[in-house]
Design a protein around this motif. Structure first.
Motif, PDB file in Angstrom:
ATOM      1  N   GLU A 142      -3.610   0.777   5.670  1.00 38.55           N
ATOM      2  CA  GLU A 142      -2.535   1.627   5.138  1.00 38.55           C
ATOM      3  C   GLU A 142      -1.166   1.027   5.451  1.00 38.55           C
ATOM      4  O   GLU A 142      -0.282   1.005   4.591  1.00 38.55           O
ATOM      5  CB  GLU A 142      -2.640   3.035   5.726  1.00 38.55           C
ATOM      6  CG  GLU A 142      -3.783   3.837   5.159  1.00 38.55           C
ATOM      7  CD  GLU A 142      -3.952   5.184   5.850  1.00 38.55           C
ATOM      8  OE1 GLU A 142      -2.991   5.686   6.454  1.00 38.55           O
ATOM      9  OE2 GLU A 142      -5.062   5.724   5.762  1.00 38.55           O
ATOM     10  N   HIS A 183      -4.014   0.991  -4.088  1.00 46.84           N
ATOM     11  CA  HIS A 183      -2.853   0.091  -4.073  1.00 46.84           C
ATOM     12  C   HIS A 183      -2.700  -0.618  -5.422  1.00 46.84           C
ATOM     13  O   HIS A 183      -1.584  -0.759  -5.928  1.00 46.84           O
ATOM     14  CB  HIS A 183      -2.994  -0.919  -2.938  1.00 46.84           C
ATOM     15  CG  HIS A 183      -1.849  -1.859  -2.823  1.00 46.84           C
ATOM     16  ND1 HIS A 183      -0.569  -1.449  -2.506  1.00 46.84           N
ATOM     17  CD2 HIS A 183      -1.771  -3.198  -3.012  1.00 46.84           C
ATOM     18  CE1 HIS A 183       0.240  -2.502  -2.481  1.00 46.84           C
ATOM     19  NE2 HIS A 183      -0.471  -3.567  -2.795  1.00 46.84           N
ATOM     20  N   LYS A 185      -8.920   1.941  -0.658  1.00 52.42           N
ATOM     21  CA  LYS A 185      -7.498   1.685  -0.423  1.00 52.42           C
ATOM     22  C   LYS A 185      -6.972   0.592  -1.354  1.00 52.42           C
ATOM     23  O   LYS A 185      -5.827   0.663  -1.817  1.00 52.42           O
ATOM     24  CB  LYS A 185      -7.268   1.311   1.034  1.00 52.42           C
ATOM     25  CG  LYS A 185      -7.473   2.496   1.973  1.00 52.42           C
ATOM     26  CD  LYS A 185      -7.171   2.142   3.398  1.00 52.42           C
ATOM     27  CE  LYS A 185      -7.453   3.265   4.350  1.00 52.42           C
ATOM     28  NZ  LYS A 185      -6.835   4.535   4.033  1.00 52.42           N
ATOM     29  N   SER A 195      -8.592   1.319   9.096  1.00 48.34           N
ATOM     30  CA  SER A 195      -8.024   2.133   8.025  1.00 48.34           C
ATOM     31  C   SER A 195      -6.509   2.233   8.180  1.00 48.34           C
ATOM     32  O   SER A 195      -5.757   2.062   7.213  1.00 48.34           O
ATOM     33  CB  SER A 195      -8.660   3.522   8.030  1.00 48.34           C
ATOM     34  OG  SER A 195      -8.109   4.320   7.015  1.00 48.34           O
TER      35      SER A 195
END
Length: 154
Positions: free
Chosen positions: A69, A129, A125, A65
């Protein structure tokens, strides 16, 4: 995706195998040169060698994770350097990534493949994004993403 299908990468069997191999890459820690030498020696004399595990599932999820990120943040800091065409291309690639993540969720190996938690984390994620990429494109004056994003699917 057609090229991937032509290579046999879009079958349920291939998707299961990709899921298993990807999980091995996440789950098992890379070996040092000395560990590789020891493994080769031990296997040459018939001694089984345990695979080096990188951590438990919670630790691995936290590590992956964080890496996701960091990766997406780096791309976002590069937005000012990218042209509108570059951003549209990034958005197209993110859509393809989301399709592949969904395929892994639906057809990946449920027992030995990438765990659902990892797929859900990267899906979340990636969607976030993609939204930031879309916002950057809109901030640059593009009023519709529909034509520019989906023309590559035809």
């Amino acid at each position: 995706m057609k090229d991937m299908d032509d290579l046999g990468l879009m079958t349920d069997v291939a998707l299961k195998q990709q899921s298993i191999e990807a999980w091995k890459n996440i789950q098992f820690a890379p070996m040092t040169n000395q560990e590789i030498n020891d493994k080769i020696y031990k296997e040459s004399v018939g001694v089984a060698v345990e695979t080096k595990v990188a951590g438990n599932i919670e630790d691995l999820l936290a590590k992956e994770s964080l890496q996701a990120e960091e990766f997406f943040h780096k791309v976002e800091t590069d937005f000012p350097k990218l042209s509108i065409e570059d951003l549209i291309t990034k958005r197209k690639k993110l859509i393809l990534s989301l399709i592949m993540i969904r395929l892994k969720m639906d057809f990946g190996d449920k027992t030995k493949g990438i765990p659902w938690e990892f797929l859900k984390m990267i899906q979340t994620k990636t969607v976030s994004h993609r939204k930031k990429v879309a916002e950057e494109i809109i901030n640059r004056g593009i009023k519709s993403l529909l034509k520019s994003t989906f023309c590559f699917l035809s």
